[in-house]
Design a protein around this motif. Sequence first.
Motif, PDB file in Angstrom:
ATOM      1  N   LEU A 190      -2.743   3.700  -3.276  1.00  0.00           N
ATOM      2  CA  LEU A 190      -2.567   2.674  -4.296  1.00  0.00           C
ATOM      3  C   LEU A 190      -2.350   1.360  -3.568  1.00  0.00           C
ATOM      4  O   LEU A 190      -1.520   1.281  -2.656  1.00  0.00           O
TER       5      LEU A 190
ATOM      6  N   CYS B  43       0.852  -1.185   0.000  1.00  0.00           N
ATOM      7  CA  CYS B  43       0.000   0.000   0.000  1.00  0.00           C
ATOM      8  C   CYS B  43       0.888   1.234   0.000  1.00  0.00           C
ATOM      9  O   CYS B  43       1.878   1.293   0.742  1.00  0.00           O
TER      10      CYS B  43
ATOM     11  N   GLU C  51      -2.750   6.272 -12.530  1.00  0.00           N
ATOM     12  CA  GLU C  51      -3.618   5.726 -11.489  1.00  0.00           C
ATOM     13  C   GLU C  51      -3.821   6.746 -10.368  1.00  0.00           C
ATOM     14  O   GLU C  51      -4.923   6.878  -9.825  1.00  0.00           O
ATOM     15  N   ILE C  52      -2.755   7.464 -10.027  1.00  0.00           N
ATOM     16  CA  ILE C  52      -2.880   8.497  -8.989  1.00  0.00           C
ATOM     17  C   ILE C  52      -3.804   9.613  -9.463  1.00  0.00           C
ATOM     18  O   ILE C  52      -4.687  10.075  -8.722  1.00  0.00           O
TER      19      ILE C  52
ATOM     20  N   PHE D 226       3.041   4.981 -11.822  1.00  0.00           N
ATOM     21  CA  PHE D 226       1.590   4.874 -11.675  1.00  0.00           C
ATOM     22  C   PHE D 226       0.938   6.256 -11.604  1.00  0.00           C
ATOM     23  O   PHE D 226      -0.065   6.449 -10.923  1.00  0.00           O
TER      24      PHE D 226
ATOM     25  N   ARG E 196     -10.692  -6.532  -9.974  1.00  0.00           N
ATOM     26  CA  ARG E 196     -10.417  -5.272  -9.270  1.00  0.00           C
ATOM     27  C   ARG E 196     -11.648  -4.398  -9.086  1.00  0.00           C
ATOM     28  O   ARG E 196     -11.667  -3.529  -8.192  1.00  0.00           O
TER      29      ARG E 196
ATOM     30  N   THR F 162      -1.888  -2.996  -3.863  1.00  0.00           N
ATOM     31  CA  THR F 162      -1.696  -4.228  -4.621  1.00  0.00           C
ATOM     32  C   THR F 162      -2.189  -5.388  -3.762  1.00  0.00           C
ATOM     33  O   THR F 162      -2.181  -5.312  -2.527  1.00  0.00           O
TER      34      THR F 162
ATOM     35  N   HIS G 241      10.177  -1.298  -7.791  1.00  0.00           N
ATOM     36  CA  HIS G 241       9.347  -0.511  -6.879  1.00  0.00           C
ATOM     37  C   HIS G 241       9.664  -0.750  -5.404  1.00  0.00           C
ATOM     38  O   HIS G 241       9.187  -0.006  -4.547  1.00  0.00           O
TER      39      HIS G 241
ATOM     40  N   PHE H 128      -9.268   4.763  -2.943  1.00  0.00           N
ATOM     41  CA  PHE H 128      -8.122   3.900  -3.239  1.00  0.00           C
ATOM     42  C   PHE H 128      -8.291   3.294  -4.628  1.00  0.00           C
ATOM     43  O   PHE H 128      -9.396   3.238  -5.182  1.00  0.00           O
ATOM     44  N   ARG H 129      -7.164   2.849  -5.173  1.00  0.00           N
ATOM     45  CA  ARG H 129      -7.153   2.162  -6.460  1.00  0.00           C
ATOM     46  C   ARG H 129      -6.420   0.837  -6.288  1.00  0.00           C
ATOM     47  O   ARG H 129      -5.309   0.800  -5.727  1.00  0.00           O
TER      48      ARG H 129
ATOM     49  N   LEU I 143      -7.457   8.900  -9.146  1.00  0.00           N
ATOM     50  CA  LEU I 143      -8.049   9.037  -7.812  1.00  0.00           C
ATOM     51  C   LEU I 143      -8.735  10.390  -7.648  1.00  0.00           C
ATOM     52  O   LEU I 143      -9.718  10.525  -6.900  1.00  0.00           O
TER      53      LEU I 143
ATOM     54  N   LEU J 109      -4.273  -1.924  -7.968  1.00  0.00           N
ATOM     55  CA  LEU J 109      -3.415  -2.006  -9.139  1.00  0.00           C
ATOM     56  C   LEU J 109      -3.346  -3.436  -9.664  1.00  0.00           C
ATOM     57  O   LEU J 109      -3.463  -4.401  -8.894  1.00  0.00           O
TER      58      LEU J 109
END
Length: 598
Positions: A503, A490, A591-592, A588, A530, A505, A572, A559-560, A595, A562
């Motif tokens: 974010l 996270c 993705e951010i 990402f 997801r 996973t 990462h 939240f997303r 949000l 991934l």
Amino acid sequence: MREFSLPALYEVPTDGTLTDLVRRNAAQYPDTALFGRKAAGGWEDVTARRFLDDVRAAAKGLVAAGIEPGDRVALMSRTRYEWVLLDFAVWSAGAVTVPVYETSSAEQVRWVLGDSGAVAAVVESEEHAAAVKSVRDGLPGLRSVWSLAGGGLAELVAAGADVPDAALEERAAAGKADAPATIVYTSGTTGRPKGCVLTHRSFFAECGNIVERLGPLFRTGDSSLLLFLPAAHVFGRIVQLACVMAPVKLGCLEDTKNLTEELAAFRPTLVLGVPRVFEKVYNAARAKAYEDGKGAIFDRAASTAVAYSRALDTAQGPSFGLRLRHRLFDRLLYGKLRAVLGGRGEYAISGGAPLGERLGHFFRGIGFTVLEGYGLTESCGATTFNPWDRQKIGTVGQPLPGSVVRIDDDGEVLLHGEHLFTGYWNNPEASEQALADGWFRTGDLGSLDEDGYLTITGRKKEILVTAGGKNVAPAVIEDRIRAHALVAECMVVGDGRPFVGALITLDEEFLARWAREHGTPSDATVASLRLDPRLLAEVQQAVDEGNAAVSKAESVRKFRILTRQFTEESGHLTPSLKLKRNVVAKDFAEEIEALYTT
């Protein structure tokens, strides 16, 4: 400003090096099995006398190859017996070990070997050898490379057959406690990794005081430890050296695919791990109980363990009824969980990230106490840790005896003591910024209670400031969210944004279990699940648990999930599993942005 210190329990030698420990062990405990090495039939014991012989033979090979006192020798390998052997062989030759993570890319290898000025390298596999070969044109000072897979250790031993014992004795006599023992490169969450110079004195101060303070965990002839964390990391390194110093039996495990079976075979009394290891043990046991229709029993047993542990910290202790329930669940469940961890152990040492208060109470409640500590490469590993007899769950413990912890006016944790590094290799500017008047500025934020127990609250450089001006320390929320079985990693975001987001996973093992429980094909992918409302609701529970630890202004609003994992291979995570936030934010970015725009 507040500070706390404890008197030293170990007198640091004024002269000599860490190789003195190997000679001492061979003289005092010649036939005691102090190492375990993997062999075809399982585990093979190595006595103190045999270890000394192996170290000397390899050290003579290094001398024959032209390694001089002060030369840097790189060591790139998984955690195995040969790693420890070669570490001491390098020191016996008067040289300096430069650990290289076995997962390093060719570019990372080039940087570490080039910056340190390594004149030789020992690698484990042909893949490692190929990585070194691919960058060797840029390493003019690198003269020799030996591959363990290619018979490099035997080659070294053969080359040193004619080197007299007197050559090693001469180098041992010239060894100084203040001489560099190793240059350990930081994981590099931002920018180029820096080489931390740690002396023999640093390790003596560090490991000597740890062994003295945790004496019951390091009982010669009885205690044993299975090391499966990277030996190249300073955390694994100090445990390796503490075992040699005590001395107690050390097993090195290079492959953790069958960790449970290896723990059962080696049966350590002490386990070293990171929080994710203990989270996995708990989550796997709970998931198995639910699969067997015993989920309710597991949850009652877990609640009893936590309540029992919390009661241990009260004046009256556990009530009669709680003791009865605890005894019942010890027969039904706790004993089985201890067996998963080897069956003999009562203690574990955890570092690298916060364990979480509830998990700490759970493990102590089942009879397997996890002692949390805190440290950095620059502090030679643990600079605070919970003592075995005065644990405060939720803190990272008291200062290493003989050292001082200070909280600066802005909340930054400062450290002072003989265990600290002497500076960054070839980087005086960075050294000057980090070390001021003997104090190391950690960059971490924390607080000290009245008994000197430290609590880490975040990183100065990782503090987010929302558009509304609210300061947010990501670690607090992230650690809580990551404790959920479904969550792998996270990362909280929101710097300059109207609210805090995250974010996330998913743990692929537990996602498959979740899918089976919810009537979804177990081979379903994160991409296909997801947006599943049931999965989103489950992850929302994890987020809600994280939000419970902070104010409303600091809480995660959105939240997303991934579809890709944060791994060391993806770039990462560092080898010590810390988030490279700048890399994640770059990779990402879409993705951010989503949000805040969807």
